[in-house]
Design an enzyme around this catalytic site. Structure first.
Site, PDB file in Angstrom:
ATOM      1  N   ASP A 268      -0.870  -4.605   3.163  1.00 10.93           N
ATOM      2  CA  ASP A 268      -1.947  -5.592   3.179  1.00 10.93           C
ATOM      3  C   ASP A 268      -1.458  -6.917   2.611  1.00 10.93           C
ATOM      4  OD1 ASP A 268      -1.797  -5.130   0.457  1.00 10.93           O
ATOM      5  OD2 ASP A 268      -3.540  -3.811   0.411  1.00 10.93           O
TER       6      ASP A 268
ATOM      7  N   ASP B  90       1.878  -5.862  -2.067  1.00  9.10           N
ATOM      8  CA  ASP B  90       2.280  -4.535  -2.542  1.00  9.10           C
ATOM      9  C   ASP B  90       2.711  -3.589  -1.435  1.00  9.10           C
ATOM     10  OD1 ASP B  90      -0.581  -4.424  -1.794  1.00  9.10           O
ATOM     11  OD2 ASP B  90      -0.437  -2.339  -2.441  1.00  9.10           O
TER      12      ASP B  90
ATOM     13  N   GLU C 282       2.453   4.006   5.614  1.00  6.49           N
ATOM     14  CA  GLU C 282       2.443   2.723   4.903  1.00  6.49           C
ATOM     15  C   GLU C 282       3.603   2.639   3.911  1.00  6.49           C
ATOM     16  OE1 GLU C 282      -0.716  -0.370   2.827  1.00  6.49           O
ATOM     17  OE2 GLU C 282      -1.203   1.769   2.836  1.00  6.49           O
TER      18      GLU C 282
ATOM     19  N   TYR D 230      -5.649   0.373  -7.443  1.00  2.00           N
ATOM     20  CA  TYR D 230      -4.659   0.597  -8.498  1.00  2.00           C
ATOM     21  C   TYR D 230      -5.346   0.756  -9.837  1.00  2.00           C
ATOM     22  CZ  TYR D 230      -1.150  -0.474  -5.005  1.00  2.00           C
ATOM     23  OH  TYR D 230      -0.357  -0.446  -3.889  1.00  2.00           O
TER      24      TYR D 230
END
Length: 505
Positions: free
Chosen positions: A93, A90, A482, A242
């Site tokens: 990571d 995603d 990120e 999430y």
């Protein structure tokens, strides 16, 4: 109307808002309001798609362009006797989260559906990025009857390591929703992704398109029949990462809307009519994200009213107007926040995800309005498609470097862009440059290093600046540095629009 609103404001806010209104008006009227050329937008489009190669899990194809990546996750699902190889990580990571992956795939597909005709030589790469997602989602949807696999990897363990995906030795646990442990949110989003992608491949690969649509229908039935949130069923492995904060009703309406669009089956129109009010048709919501689909659903369904005068969808046009008006400085229902530099600002963490979805919806709604000369109604005033395009352009240009910091927030685009990206694979030495295994804890020296990332994650749009237009190019500041697939996906459509020479900028 605008003047009466301005009179009630404090001087600083009034001045900032006056400048924004003036800027939007001038941009809407002039071809000269452009920091970038068609070629610049085309370059940004190509790079925004290329980013997805850096997020690939599984066995990489021979035509992989981001060659610093290698194969990873080749045994995903095997300990559970299912094949879950492939898909996308995603963000920075090495976990495959089903909800954001499905949303990413839906938005990539929607981008191609609306603006694929402007993508030219980038279209095939965009479709390849979609297929990389749908190939995985098909596996996850069909591996086990009565279940949908929604995650690979233990995020709590993964986040304790700073490892290349090629080196992963953290547990590759597999998580699913089922009839006993439902996940209507993630299942309905998966159905939306498969349905939207079926539209993309309808002409170029009809058999694949049919497979996508049939699977979407089954997954949606599963989502609708066995209702519940996957956050309740899986809790600590999906939260707080999430969590489905908005619940699952918005995804059910979103999924049904995409199935209606893809299949033209009257049963989905009937479903929307019968269940819309329960599922959020009457709600006004002012953001669009991997979690909350309400604004996107309104715009998607407004197409039926604006282009085909389908009366059942007039309600969605009215609510789309409400959403759009909330974004327009000077409108009677304006409530959005913009930085002094003109950036739409919603949250301190990964704000650009809201900027890219907003820009995409502005352009998509402008397209629908233009189909019949329509306007958005904001109280006693109206807003034209050109105004929406101008506001979207401001956001796209800001991301690409037309901002107070003169910094492009797309890695690899422009002369100045972030060098310290919060991304494991990009920040560690490439598997090709350093073939020896780099263990879990040994990687943290690269997280904390002040050296630029050795591998350029081309096309990645990062979390972005704060509400004062400030950005810390700091790898450890994940809130700003990120990237994520769902930041890029809607941007693909937005920047494609501006890359077309037939576009009136």
């Amino acid at each position: 109307m605008v003047l009466s609103i301005l009179r009630k404001m404090d001087p600083v806010t009034k001045f900032s808002l006056t400048l924004q209104i003036l800027g939007l008006t001038l941009c809407a009227l002039s071809l000269l309001c452009s920091a970038f050329t068609f070629q610049d937008y085309s370059d940004a489009l190509g790079k925004s798609i290329l980013f997805f190669e850096g997020q690939r899990s599984g066995r990489l194809p021979p035509n992989q362009q981001l060659t610093w990546r290698g194969n990873s996750g080749l045994s995903d699902g095997s300990s559970y006797h299912v094949d879950l190889v492939g898909g996308y990580y995603d963000a920075g990571d090495n976990v495959k989260f089903g909800l954001p992956m499905a949303f990413t795939t839906t938005l990539l597909s929607w981008s191609v559906i609306e603006f694929g005709s402007s993508m030219q030589n980038h279209l095939e790469n965009a479709k390849a990025a979609i297929r990389w997602g749908t190939d995985y989602l098909l596996k996850a949807s069909t591996a086990t009857p009565g279940a949908l696999y929604v995650q690979v990897g233990d995020p709590n363990m993964d986040h304790h390591c700073w490892e290349r995906p090629e080196d992963m030795d953290t547990p590759r646990n597999v998580y699913k929703v089922s009839t006993q442990n439902p996940g209507s949110d993630v299942a309905a989003e998966t159905a939306a992704a498969l349905a939207a992608a079926s539209v993309v491949f309808k002409d170029s690969d009809p058999s694949y398109s049919t497979k996508l649509l049939k699977t979407a229908m089954k997954v949606f039935d599963f989502a609708d029949k066995y209702r519940g949130s996957y956050s309740d069923s899986l809790n600590s492995v999906v939260c707080p990462y999430y969590c489905s904060y908005s619940g699952y009703l918005d995804e059910l309406l979103w999924g049904a809307s995409w199935l209606h669009r893809a299949s033209q089956n009257s049963s989905y129109l009937a479903y929307i009519q019968s269940n819309g009010h329960i599922l959020g048709a009457d709600d006004d919501d002012y953001s669009f994200s991997w979690d909350d689909k309400r604004a996107g659903t309104k715009v998607l369904l407004s197409k039926g009213f604006l282009e085909k005068n389908t009366q059942e969808f007039q309600l969605y046009k009215a609510h789309s107007d409400n959403y759009i008006c909330s974004l327009i400085p000077g409108s009677s229902s304006f409530q959005a926040q913009y930085t002094a530099g003109g950036l739409f600002y919603k949250a301190s963490e990964s704000n650009l995800q809201y900027v890219t979805t907003t820009a995409f919806l502005l352009l998509t709604y402008a397209k629908y309005l233009s189909s019949n000369g329509g306007v958005a109604t904001c109280g006693s005033s109206t807003v034209k498609a050109e105004n929406l395009i101008a506001l979207a352009k401001k956001q796209v240009d800001y991301i690409l470097g037309d901002n107070p910091a003169k910094m492009s927030y797309m890695v690899g685009f422009g002369e100045r862009y972030p060098q310290h990206v919060h991304h494991r694979g990009s920040s560690l030495p490439s598997i090709h440059a350093h073939p020896d295994h780099i263990a879990c804890n040994d990687g943290f020296q690269y997280l904390y290093s002040r050296s630029p990332n050795p591998n350029v994650l081309t096309g990645a749009i990062l979390g972005g600046p704060d509400n004062r237009d400030n950005f810390a190019d700091d790898r450890n500041n994940y809130q700003q540095s990120e990237p994520a697939t769902y930041i890029n996906a809607p941007f693909v459509g937005a920047v494609a629009f501006f890359s077309s020479k037939t576009t009136t900028n």
